[in-house]
Motif scaffolding. Structure first.
Motif, mmCIF file in Angstrom:
data_model
loop_
_atom_site.group_PDB
_atom_site.id
_atom_site.type_symbol
_atom_site.label_atom_id
_atom_site.label_comp_id
_atom_site.label_asym_id
_atom_site.label_seq_id
_atom_site.Cartn_x
_atom_site.Cartn_y
_atom_site.Cartn_z
ATOM 1 N N ASN A 73 -4.871 1.964 8.372
ATOM 2 C CA ASN A 73 -4.509 1.786 6.968
ATOM 3 C C ASN A 73 -5.632 2.140 6.012
ATOM 4 O OD1 ASN A 73 -1.928 1.013 7.597
ATOM 5 N ND2 ASN A 73 -2.339 -1.180 7.449
ATOM 6 N N PRO B 247 -3.467 2.867 -3.057
ATOM 7 C CA PRO B 247 -4.105 2.579 -1.771
ATOM 8 C C PRO B 247 -4.399 1.098 -1.538
ATOM 9 C CG PRO B 247 -5.111 4.488 -2.803
ATOM 10 C CD PRO B 247 -4.190 3.897 -3.814
ATOM 11 N N TRP C 184 -8.088 10.144 2.484
ATOM 12 C CA TRP C 184 -8.048 10.032 1.030
ATOM 13 C C TRP C 184 -9.146 10.823 0.325
ATOM 14 C CZ3 TRP C 184 -3.947 7.095 -0.428
ATOM 15 C CH2 TRP C 184 -3.510 6.062 0.423
ATOM 16 N N GLN D 180 0.841 -1.188 0.000
ATOM 17 C CA GLN D 180 0.000 0.000 0.000
ATOM 18 C C GLN D 180 0.876 1.239 0.000
ATOM 19 O OE1 GLN D 180 -2.050 1.036 3.643
ATOM 20 N NE2 GLN D 180 -3.886 1.677 2.549
ATOM 21 N N SER D 181 0.451 2.259 -0.762
ATOM 22 C CA SER D 181 1.181 3.520 -0.799
ATOM 23 C C SER D 181 0.200 4.630 -1.130
ATOM 24 C CB SER D 181 2.292 3.483 -1.861
ATOM 25 O OG SER D 181 1.727 3.434 -3.166
ATOM 26 N N PRO E 241 -1.994 6.056 3.924
ATOM 27 C CA PRO E 241 -0.899 5.151 3.585
ATOM 28 C C PRO E 241 0.101 5.059 4.729
ATOM 29 C CG PRO E 241 -0.498 7.287 2.602
ATOM 30 C CD PRO E 241 -1.852 7.369 3.260
#
Length: 210
Positions: free
Chosen positions: A73, A27, A89, A22-23, A77
């Protein structure tokens, strides 16, 4: 009486609700958006989307919800606790419109957003978090929003009354699985499976009366 619910949690055939790594740019890791294409096509998600089985399940996401609990999470991220400007987000008007409790080992002051969402940051056990969220929900239901680890923890603790998973016909091979440690789940839940023309299967688990 307030109930605890999970809705629209998409999983692969091998049980992963997200890929890796994940980054901020990915996502859901290597899963990309493949787990959620069924939802993007519905009227629930976008004007002009389809009505039908997928939409009928998707819209239940918001009915009667007074608060949400999510994991760190899902909120951001890796590394987001070190960014004081990170607000999730979803932009200035997140889609929750309720008090939303983020489980994290790095609490920070609440963040009030447009549209009725206020993010609260808790370092708490599932029982403690649910008690806090239920009080904020004011008699309405509490939604466990994910990710997979948080959903699994709340199910393991016996705190989830209704669980809706959407099995998507892809194999991810790696990521974060929902099923680990949930052997025998069918013994405490009534299970129903509904297939959709889109190719996904809606799995609902309703806790049996004790």
């Amino acid at each position: 009486m307030s109930r605890t619910r999970v809705h629209n949690l998409s999983i692969s055939l091998d049980g992963f609700a997200t890929g890796e790594p994940q980054s901020a740019e990915a996502p859901f890791g290597h899963a990309g958006e493949r787990l959620h294409q069924w939802m993007f096509a519905t009227r629930f998600w976008a004007e002009g989307g389809t009505a039908g089985i997928d939409d009928a399940f998707a819209v239940r996401h918001s009915d009667g919800i007074g608060a949400e609990i999510m994991g760190a999470n899902k909120f951001g991220p890796p590394g987001w606790p070190d960014d004081p400007d990170w607000k999730g987000w979803w932009g200035p008007n997140p889609p929750f419109h309720t008090p939303t409790f983020v489980l994290t080992h790095h609490p920070r002051p609440p963040i009030e957003m447009d549209g009725g969402t206020t993010f609260h940051f808790l370092d708490a056990t599932p029982d403690e978090a649910l008690a806090t969220a239920a009080e904020a929900a004011g008699g309405r239901d509490v939604r466990i929003g994910g990710g997979a680890t948080v959903v699994r923890d709340f199910v393991t603790a016996g705190l989830v009354d209704h669980l809706h998973l959407v099995q998507v016909p892809i194999v991810l091979g790696r990521g974060v699985r929902v099923w680990d440690g949930l052997e025998g789940l069918e013994e405490t839940y009534a299970v129903e499976a509904v297939s959709s023309p889109s190719g996904v299967t809606h799995l609902t688990f309703d806790k049996r009366a004790s």
